[in-house]
Design an enzyme around this catalytic site. Structure first.
Site: not given
Ligand code: CA2
Length: 148
Positions: A13-14, A21, A26, A77, A80, A83, A90, A101, A103, A105, A110, A114
């Site tokens: 998401p996002n 932004r 990022y 990635n 959020a 977390h 699963d 995995e 990321h 950042s 942070r 997170r």
């Protein structure tokens, strides 16, 4: 004729907002830029990238299920969802190939919320804090993990 192994690249998401932004956190590159980086690195290793971005946990889970027996590896990635989305944990645990995995950042540097990654226990590697170069590093890791 053998076809190139598929690496499923999942964006949570996002991440579709990248470049618009929070450039201080990022960077200024867009998600399309990062996918292009991953594709270039994959090509160098005889791999092909299939990318999906979704803001919906179930869509990501369905994609992980559909990758079983079809994709050689998954780079994810989870945004959020990293977390708290144990259903993604699963689903990844039921995938038969390596999971990396990724990321932009470093979440562990942070906010405390997170610091937990529910994906980390099912990931062969975690790449975090390298910005856009992380997409290249993730594909390098996949190539290494798939090497005979
Ligand atoms: O560092 C990463 O790649 C993250 O997975 C990014 C997630 C964050 O929740 C994780 O803790 C770490 C957030 C992605 C949201 O990206 C945005 C981009 C532009 C504007 C707003 C959010």
């Amino acid at each position: 004729m053998s076809s190139a192994p598929i690496v499923l690249l999942l964006s949570g998401p996002n991440l579709n907002l990248l470049g618009e932004r929070e450039p201080d956190v990022y960077g200024t590159a867009t998600l399309a830029d990062h996918v292009a980086t991953a594709e270039a690195a994959a090509t160098g290793h005889g791999l092909v990238v299939e990318h999906l971005q979704s803001n919906h946990e179930g869509v990501l889970i369905d994609a992980i299920h559909a990758a079983r027996g079809r994709c050689a590896a998954i780079v994810v990635n989870p945004g959020a969802f990293t977390h708290y989305a144990w259903a993604i944990h699963d689903a990844l645990a039921a995938f038969d190939g390596p999971v990396v995995e990724l990321h932009l950042s470093d979440p562990k540097q942070r906010e405390p919320w997170r610091h937990l990654s529910v994906v980390e226990p099912v990931a062969a590697r975690t790449i975090a804090g390298h910005g856009g170069d992380g997409y290249r590093l993730a594909l390098e890791a996949v190539a290494e993990l798939l090497a005979p």
